[in-house]
Motif scaffolding. Structure first.
Motif, PDB file in Angstrom:
ATOM      1  N   ARG A   5       0.837  -1.203   0.000  1.00  0.00           N
ATOM      2  CA  ARG A   5       0.000   0.000   0.000  1.00  0.00           C
ATOM      3  C   ARG A   5       0.870   1.251   0.000  1.00  0.00           C
ATOM      4  O   ARG A   5       0.598   2.227  -0.717  1.00  0.00           O
ATOM      5  CB  ARG A   5      -0.923  -0.013   1.227  1.00  0.00           C
ATOM      6  CG  ARG A   5      -1.814   1.179   1.334  1.00  0.00           C
ATOM      7  CD  ARG A   5      -2.838   1.215   0.229  1.00  0.00           C
ATOM      8  NE  ARG A   5      -3.668   2.395   0.396  1.00  0.00           N
ATOM      9  CZ  ARG A   5      -4.149   3.109  -0.593  1.00  0.00           C
ATOM     10  NH1 ARG A   5      -3.929   2.753  -1.834  1.00  0.00           N
ATOM     11  NH2 ARG A   5      -4.880   4.169  -0.367  1.00  0.00           N
ATOM     12  N   ALA A   6       1.943   1.228   0.812  1.00  0.00           N
ATOM     13  CA  ALA A   6       2.856   2.375   0.849  1.00  0.00           C
ATOM     14  C   ALA A   6       3.516   2.576  -0.514  1.00  0.00           C
ATOM     15  O   ALA A   6       3.643   3.713  -0.982  1.00  0.00           O
ATOM     16  CB  ALA A   6       3.912   2.179   1.937  1.00  0.00           C
ATOM     17  N   ASP A   7       3.899   1.492  -1.167  1.00  0.00           N
ATOM     18  CA  ASP A   7       4.500   1.593  -2.510  1.00  0.00           C
ATOM     19  C   ASP A   7       3.501   2.171  -3.510  1.00  0.00           C
ATOM     20  O   ASP A   7       3.849   3.003  -4.342  1.00  0.00           O
ATOM     21  CB  ASP A   7       4.975   0.220  -2.993  1.00  0.00           C
ATOM     22  CG  ASP A   7       6.214  -0.263  -2.265  1.00  0.00           C
ATOM     23  OD1 ASP A   7       6.871   0.571  -1.612  1.00  0.00           O
ATOM     24  OD2 ASP A   7       6.520  -1.473  -2.354  1.00  0.00           O
ATOM     25  N   GLU A   8       2.253   1.713  -3.415  1.00  0.00           N
ATOM     26  CA  GLU A   8       1.227   2.206  -4.324  1.00  0.00           C
ATOM     27  C   GLU A   8       0.978   3.702  -4.121  1.00  0.00           C
ATOM     28  O   GLU A   8       0.888   4.470  -5.083  1.00  0.00           O
ATOM     29  CB  GLU A   8      -0.068   1.426  -4.098  1.00  0.00           C
ATOM     30  CG  GLU A   8      -1.193   1.821  -5.020  1.00  0.00           C
ATOM     31  CD  GLU A   8      -2.461   1.027  -4.734  1.00  0.00           C
ATOM     32  OE1 GLU A   8      -3.516   1.423  -5.240  1.00  0.00           O
ATOM     33  OE2 GLU A   8      -2.389   0.016  -4.006  1.00  0.00           O
ATOM     34  N   LEU A   9       0.903   4.125  -2.851  1.00  0.00           N
ATOM     35  CA  LEU A   9       0.707   5.549  -2.566  1.00  0.00           C
ATOM     36  C   LEU A   9       1.875   6.382  -3.069  1.00  0.00           C
ATOM     37  O   LEU A   9       1.682   7.470  -3.628  1.00  0.00           O
ATOM     38  CB  LEU A   9       0.508   5.768  -1.064  1.00  0.00           C
ATOM     39  CG  LEU A   9      -0.803   5.246  -0.487  1.00  0.00           C
ATOM     40  CD1 LEU A   9      -0.808   5.387   1.030  1.00  0.00           C
ATOM     41  CD2 LEU A   9      -1.983   5.973  -1.098  1.00  0.00           C
ATOM     42  N   ARG A  10       3.087   5.874  -2.874  1.00  0.00           N
ATOM     43  CA  ARG A  10       4.274   6.585  -3.347  1.00  0.00           C
ATOM     44  C   ARG A  10       4.261   6.694  -4.866  1.00  0.00           C
ATOM     45  O   ARG A  10       4.539   7.759  -5.426  1.00  0.00           O
ATOM     46  CB  ARG A  10       5.527   5.847  -2.879  1.00  0.00           C
ATOM     47  CG  ARG A  10       6.808   6.613  -3.068  1.00  0.00           C
ATOM     48  CD  ARG A  10       8.024   5.878  -2.514  1.00  0.00           C
ATOM     49  NE  ARG A  10       7.848   5.475  -1.132  1.00  0.00           N
ATOM     50  CZ  ARG A  10       7.749   4.206  -0.720  1.00  0.00           C
ATOM     51  NH1 ARG A  10       7.822   3.214  -1.580  1.00  0.00           N
ATOM     52  NH2 ARG A  10       7.594   3.912   0.560  1.00  0.00           N
ATOM     53  N   ARG A  11       3.888   5.607  -5.539  1.00  0.00           N
ATOM     54  CA  ARG A  11       3.826   5.610  -6.997  1.00  0.00           C
ATOM     55  C   ARG A  11       2.775   6.608  -7.491  1.00  0.00           C
ATOM     56  O   ARG A  11       3.018   7.368  -8.432  1.00  0.00           O
ATOM     57  CB  ARG A  11       3.512   4.196  -7.486  1.00  0.00           C
ATOM     58  CG  ARG A  11       3.691   3.980  -8.946  1.00  0.00           C
ATOM     59  CD  ARG A  11       3.609   2.519  -9.387  1.00  0.00           C
ATOM     60  NE  ARG A  11       2.790   1.648  -8.563  1.00  0.00           N
ATOM     61  CZ  ARG A  11       3.265   0.731  -7.711  1.00  0.00           C
ATOM     62  NH1 ARG A  11       4.561   0.577  -7.567  1.00  0.00           N
ATOM     63  NH2 ARG A  11       2.458  -0.024  -7.004  1.00  0.00           N
TER      64      ARG A  11
END
Length: 116
Positions: A59-65
């Motif tokens: 989820r953190a990776d998706e938000l960062r992306r």
């Protein structure tokens, strides 16, 4: 002679104090290393804990992306707007030049160039 005895007694007491301090420091370091060893031997995570942690990371990776994609889109829009404004200023300048140099004949100057 008394000052020599006083100096010798001072040196001996300093040596004793330093060895006590070194022992305490050594004991604290060994306690800390034992604590770290014990802490490293804790039970492994359950499958549910590992899955929850992985979901959080994804989820953190998706938000960062998404954030970086939004920033890139905003920058691209800004650059495109700047280019459009520059083209408009250039077009206006060219149009003004054409009007200034128009000799009254039709078609305009593009077709009325003087060839040498």
């Amino acid at each position: 002679m008394a000052w020599r005895q006083l100096l010798l007694a001072s040196c001996l007491s300093a040596a004793v104090l330093l060895t006590n301090v070194e022992q305490k420091i050594f004991m604290q370091e060994s306690d800390a290393s034992n604590f770290l060893k014990r802490r490293g031997k804790r039970s492994p995570k359950s499958r549910d804990e590992a899955n929850a942690e992985n979901r959080q990371k994804l989820r953190a990776d998706e938000l960062r992306r998404e954030y970086y994609e939004e920033q890139r889109n905003e920058f691209e829009n800004f650059v495109e707007e700047q280019n459009d404004e520059q083209e408009e200023r250039s077009r206006e300048a060219i149009e003004q030049w054409r009007q200034w140099h128009y000799d009254g004949l039709y078609p305009s100057y593009l077709y009325n160039r003087h060839h040498i």
